[in-house]
Design a protein around this motif. Structure first.
Motif, PDB file in Angstrom:
ATOM      1  N   GLU A  33    -104.109  34.213  14.738  1.00 25.97           N
ATOM      2  CA  GLU A  33    -105.127  35.080  15.014  1.00 25.97           C
ATOM      3  C   GLU A  33    -106.093  35.326  13.944  1.00 25.97           C
ATOM      4  O   GLU A  33    -107.374  35.512  14.203  1.00 25.97           O
ATOM      5  CB  GLU A  33    -104.687  36.406  15.899  1.00 25.97           C
ATOM      6  N   LEU A  34    -105.708  35.308  12.800  1.00 31.02           N
ATOM      7  CA  LEU A  34    -106.266  35.586  11.644  1.00 31.02           C
ATOM      8  C   LEU A  34    -107.605  34.288  11.495  1.00 31.02           C
ATOM      9  O   LEU A  34    -108.562  34.280  11.212  1.00 31.02           O
ATOM     10  CB  LEU A  34    -105.638  35.818  10.270  1.00 31.02           C
ATOM     11  N   SER A  35    -106.820  33.263  11.688  1.00 33.11           N
ATOM     12  CA  SER A  35    -107.462  32.010  11.419  1.00 33.11           C
ATOM     13  C   SER A  35    -108.641  31.900  12.606  1.00 33.11           C
ATOM     14  O   SER A  35    -109.822  31.470  12.230  1.00 33.11           O
ATOM     15  CB  SER A  35    -106.673  30.800  11.578  1.00 33.11           C
ATOM     16  N   TYR A  36    -108.571  32.599  13.671  1.00 32.08           N
ATOM     17  CA  TYR A  36    -109.572  32.673  14.927  1.00 32.08           C
ATOM     18  C   TYR A  36    -110.616  33.509  14.412  1.00 32.08           C
ATOM     19  O   TYR A  36    -111.785  33.033  14.462  1.00 32.08           O
ATOM     20  CB  TYR A  36    -108.988  33.086  16.165  1.00 32.08           C
ATOM     21  N   MET A  37    -110.013  34.694  14.001  1.00 32.33           N
ATOM     22  CA  MET A  37    -111.179  35.455  13.692  1.00 32.33           C
ATOM     23  C   MET A  37    -112.013  35.218  12.316  1.00 32.33           C
ATOM     24  O   MET A  37    -113.301  35.558  12.218  1.00 32.33           O
ATOM     25  CB  MET A  37    -110.412  36.903  13.287  1.00 32.33           C
ATOM     26  N   ALA A  38    -111.411  34.448  11.392  1.00 31.70           N
ATOM     27  CA  ALA A  38    -112.323  33.804  10.378  1.00 31.70           C
ATOM     28  C   ALA A  38    -112.941  32.658  10.606  1.00 31.70           C
ATOM     29  O   ALA A  38    -113.849  32.441   9.714  1.00 31.70           O
ATOM     30  CB  ALA A  38    -111.338  33.750   9.148  1.00 31.70           C
ATOM     31  N   ALA A  39    -112.906  32.066  11.653  1.00 33.18           N
ATOM     32  CA  ALA A  39    -113.615  30.771  12.085  1.00 33.18           C
ATOM     33  C   ALA A  39    -115.123  31.462  11.991  1.00 33.18           C
ATOM     34  O   ALA A  39    -115.913  30.391  11.726  1.00 33.18           O
ATOM     35  CB  ALA A  39    -112.974  30.236  13.342  1.00 33.18           C
ATOM     36  N   ASP A  40    -115.429  32.494  12.598  1.00 29.06           N
ATOM     37  CA  ASP A  40    -116.967  32.965  12.378  1.00 29.06           C
ATOM     38  C   ASP A  40    -117.053  33.767  11.134  1.00 29.06           C
ATOM     39  O   ASP A  40    -116.680  34.943  11.049  1.00 29.06           O
ATOM     40  CB  ASP A  40    -117.134  33.841  13.614  1.00 29.06           C
ATOM     41  N   LYS A  41    -117.775  33.151  10.097  1.00 30.01           N
ATOM     42  CA  LYS A  41    -117.988  33.781   8.897  1.00 30.01           C
ATOM     43  C   LYS A  41    -118.810  34.875   8.866  1.00 30.01           C
ATOM     44  O   LYS A  41    -119.148  35.613   7.962  1.00 30.01           O
ATOM     45  CB  LYS A  41    -118.251  32.652   7.718  1.00 30.01           C
ATOM     46  N   GLY A  42    -119.376  35.024   9.926  1.00 31.37           N
ATOM     47  CA  GLY A  42    -120.457  36.099  10.159  1.00 31.37           C
ATOM     48  C   GLY A  42    -119.718  37.688  10.610  1.00 31.37           C
ATOM     49  O   GLY A  42    -120.219  38.625  10.834  1.00 31.37           O
ATOM     50  N   ALA A  43    -118.343  37.439  10.704  1.00 33.26           N
ATOM     51  CA  ALA A  43    -117.411  38.634  11.179  1.00 33.26           C
ATOM     52  C   ALA A  43    -117.483  38.863  12.344  1.00 33.26           C
ATOM     53  O   ALA A  43    -117.013  40.163  12.872  1.00 33.26           O
ATOM     54  CB  ALA A  43    -117.559  39.752  10.186  1.00 33.26           C
ATOM     55  N   SER A  44    -118.341  38.150  13.363  1.00 31.85           N
ATOM     56  CA  SER A  44    -118.207  38.799  14.749  1.00 31.85           C
ATOM     57  C   SER A  44    -117.226  38.752  15.410  1.00 31.85           C
ATOM     58  O   SER A  44    -116.749  39.840  16.222  1.00 31.85           O
ATOM     59  CB  SER A  44    -119.139  37.654  15.575  1.00 31.85           C
ATOM     60  N   ARG A  45    -116.381  37.772  15.455  1.00 26.42           N
ATOM     61  CA  ARG A  45    -114.852  37.679  16.020  1.00 26.42           C
ATOM     62  C   ARG A  45    -114.027  38.958  15.341  1.00 26.42           C
ATOM     63  O   ARG A  45    -113.338  39.198  16.053  1.00 26.42           O
ATOM     64  CB  ARG A  45    -114.362  36.307  15.872  1.00 26.42           C
ATOM     65  N   LEU A  46    -114.118  38.941  13.956  1.00 28.64           N
ATOM     66  CA  LEU A  46    -113.455  39.845  13.501  1.00 28.64           C
ATOM     67  C   LEU A  46    -113.751  41.231  13.847  1.00 28.64           C
ATOM     68  O   LEU A  46    -112.790  41.965  14.181  1.00 28.64           O
ATOM     69  CB  LEU A  46    -113.687  39.956  11.763  1.00 28.64           C
ATOM     70  N   LEU A  47    -114.560  41.662  14.029  1.00 24.96           N
ATOM     71  CA  LEU A  47    -115.254  42.965  14.497  1.00 24.96           C
ATOM     72  C   LEU A  47    -114.582  43.211  15.817  1.00 24.96           C
ATOM     73  O   LEU A  47    -114.207  44.254  16.385  1.00 24.96           O
ATOM     74  CB  LEU A  47    -116.649  43.007  14.256  1.00 24.96           C
ATOM     75  N   GLU A  48    -115.019  41.944  16.748  1.00 25.07           N
ATOM     76  CA  GLU A  48    -114.756  42.250  18.066  1.00 25.07           C
ATOM     77  C   GLU A  48    -113.282  42.445  18.332  1.00 25.07           C
ATOM     78  O   GLU A  48    -112.943  43.063  19.050  1.00 25.07           O
ATOM     79  CB  GLU A  48    -115.347  40.886  18.766  1.00 25.07           C
TER      80      GLU A  48
END
Length: 552
Positions: free
Chosen positions: A166-181
């Motif tokens: 899941e961390l890899s998926y969140m980090a795939a968008d380096k603009g942090a959109s997935r991480l914040l979502e």
């Protein structure tokens, strides 16, 4: 603004005959392992040179391929967007002419990013392709090299809460959109009340206040932390100075649900910090008998709900007041009662409830007066900020409506004194007020690791003799922490209540203008005062002895 393109980089290069299907597959695999994007992986594997790829993309997409010289760097243009956004996505604003901004990019297929740049800068964005090394050199010329390595690949994310996949998926968008979502989704699903973000040196840390306990959920590079703040800033829909200390309110969409957030960002020694308060959670709608009220308290509340009037629910922030109100409202039938609520963020999806956003009410006019024009049987307005508003609420109660509102006091007596001190005629308070429900949440100790402690009287200085005697006469407990509770020492929270219902005797006392301090000691009987309710929970081993300290 460049037109949106549906094709991905690998597909474009393959259709141009520059790479094969096998080349793209190798690059995708290598990129997943090393945190590189497909274009970077193709270059790293030696399949393409950067210049060849950029020339081909420029020709295919109708863009120019430029070389950036140091004397071309315009510092004012560069600073139109946040440094972390520019570094993580390899973009360099070159020049602004009127409403147009020329942006040097290494990856031209980042449409969401370019839309964000347009919102931040207020300009129409035009793209030119440039080498990654020259973009980095341009950013270093403006910002210096110190922050160059702060935005690390996905390996810089670590968490005991989220699995590596899941961390890899969140980090795939380096603009942090997935991480914040993902973080906000977690808040919505697990009733998280507040998110704390701390950035210091080259590191950042995210902590949740969950069930009253602070927990570290994510550790990462500082660039990730600032990227999260950039995403939050963009949600406002306004251009903001990202480095300033300020607060703002936003609404985020999380899996189709609106989540209200209050964001406060401030500079601290060695870095910066942010607090994200979650406002948009729907309050839990629980049966009244599941709230944690005693049988006596439930009887007092049933009496309040039998006669129209103002009912005040008071307690510190994050004490479960909204849950209590939602449960009390659940006792009214929308089919036979007109129920109106007014608050900044919607908390119910009951179609029988008429929900009014408070910001839509007429300016300069009493909110209660405006809402009573809707002829409500039941009205919940979260905040009555002036004596005039409170007076309108009391009058509406006297006319036959049930009015619910919140206050921030720890004790029912304090809320009653506050109403008496607003300058409202005492008779209006006595006749329009049905009662006060005071509450707080106490942290429930983990049964597996809680331990007994013997208190000394010196630790209880400031308490009356009854409290001191009870806490020093037998075992009380403290937190320790173990694997079962994640090292926190706690397993959730429990509610403690104090219910003050106005009976005939108390109404006469309030109408005479007497303060609560002048009332008989048993003014709140048959219910116990809140400190003694907390004391009961301490002696039962439900919570630690420190829970009594706020009542010192």
């Amino acid at each position: 603004m460049a037109e949106k393109r549906k094709l991905r980089l690998g597909e474009i290069l393959r259709e141009m005959g520059l790479v094969s299907e096998e080349d793209v597959t190798r690059a995708l695999k290598a990129g997943k392992e090393s945190g590189l994007r497909v274009g970077e992986a193709l270059i790293e594997l030696g399949i393409l040179t950067e210049d060849r790829m950029l020339w081909a993309l420029a020709e295919q997409l109708g863009l120019s391929f430029i070389r950036i010289a140091p004397d071309q760097i315009n510092e004012a243009a560069v600073r139109l967007i946040p440094e972390d956004m520019a570094r993580s996505r390899l973009v360099l604003p070159l020049i602004q002419i009127g409403p147009e901004l020329t942006l040097a990019v290494n990856d031209p297929l980042q449409d969401e990013l370019f839309e964000d740049v347009a919102r931040l800068s207020g300009c129409e964005v035009h793209l030119s392709l440039a080498r990654a090394e020259e973009i980095v050199d341009g950013l270093n010329q403006v910002y210096g090299k110190a922050a160059e390595a702060e935005f690390e690949p996905e390996s810089s994310l670590s968490s005991d809460r989220y699995p590596d996949k899941e961390l890899s998926y969140m980090a795939a968008d380096k603009g942090a959109s997935r991480l914040l979502e993902r973080l906000l989704k977690d808040c919505l699903e697990n009733n998280v009340n507040a998110v704390h973000l701390k950035i210091r040196g080259g590191k950042a840390q995210v902590m949740f206040r969950e069930e009253g306990v602070m927990k570290v959920v994510l550790e990462m590079g500082a660039g990730w932390g600032r990227a999260i703040l950039t995403r939050l800033s963009l949600m406002t829909g306004e251009s903001r100075e990202i480095g300033s200390s300020r607060s703002w309110r936003i609404e985020a969409q999380v899996e189709g649900s609106a989540l209200g957030l209050d964001v406060s960002r401030l500079q601290v020694r060695g870095g910066e910090a942010a607090l994200i308060r979650v406002l948009g959670k729907r309050a839990k709608k629980m049966p009244v008998n599941k709230l944690g009220l005693t049988p006596t308290q439930r009887g007092l509340i049933e009496g309040m709900l039998a006669t129209p009037g103002l009912i005040v629910v008071t307690g510190p922030g994050d004490s479960g007041r909204a849950t209590t109100v939602a449960s009390l409202l659940g006792g009214f039938d929308p089919a036979s009662s007109r129920i109106v609520t007014a608050e900044d963020w919607i908390r119910t999806e009951d179609p029988g409830v008429l929900q009014v956003a408070s910001e839509t009410l007429p300016k300069g006019e009493s909110k209660v007066r405006a809402l009573t024009s809707l002829d409500p049987d039941v009205l919940y307005i979260e905040s009555l900020e002036t004596a005039g508003e409170m007076e309108w609420a009391l009058r509406a109660g006297m006319r036959g409506a049930f009015i619910f509102t919140l206050l921030d006091f720890r004790r029912a007596a304090s809320a009653l004194n506050y109403l008496a001190g607003l300058g409202i005629h005492p008779s209006l308070v006595a006749e329009g007020l049905s009662g006060v429900v005071a509450q707080r949440l106490v942290r429930v100790l983990c049964d597996k690791c809680k331990s007994e402690v013997k208190l000394k009287k010196s630790q209880l200085a400031g308490f009356d003799g009854v409290v001191t005697e009870v806490l020093t006469s037998g075992p009380v407990y403290k937190t320790k922490g173990c694997k079962a509770c994640g090292g926190t020492g706690y397993k959730g929270r429990a509610a403690a209540f104090e219910v003050l219902a106005l009976d005939h005797r108390l109404r006469e006392a309030v109408a005479s203008g007497i303060s609560v301090a002048g009332l008989p000691m048993d003014y709140g009987k048959p219910d116990l005062e809140l400190p003694h309710r907390v004391l009961e929970l301490i002696k039962k081993g439900v919570c630690g002895w420190e829970e009594i300290l706020p009542f010192r």
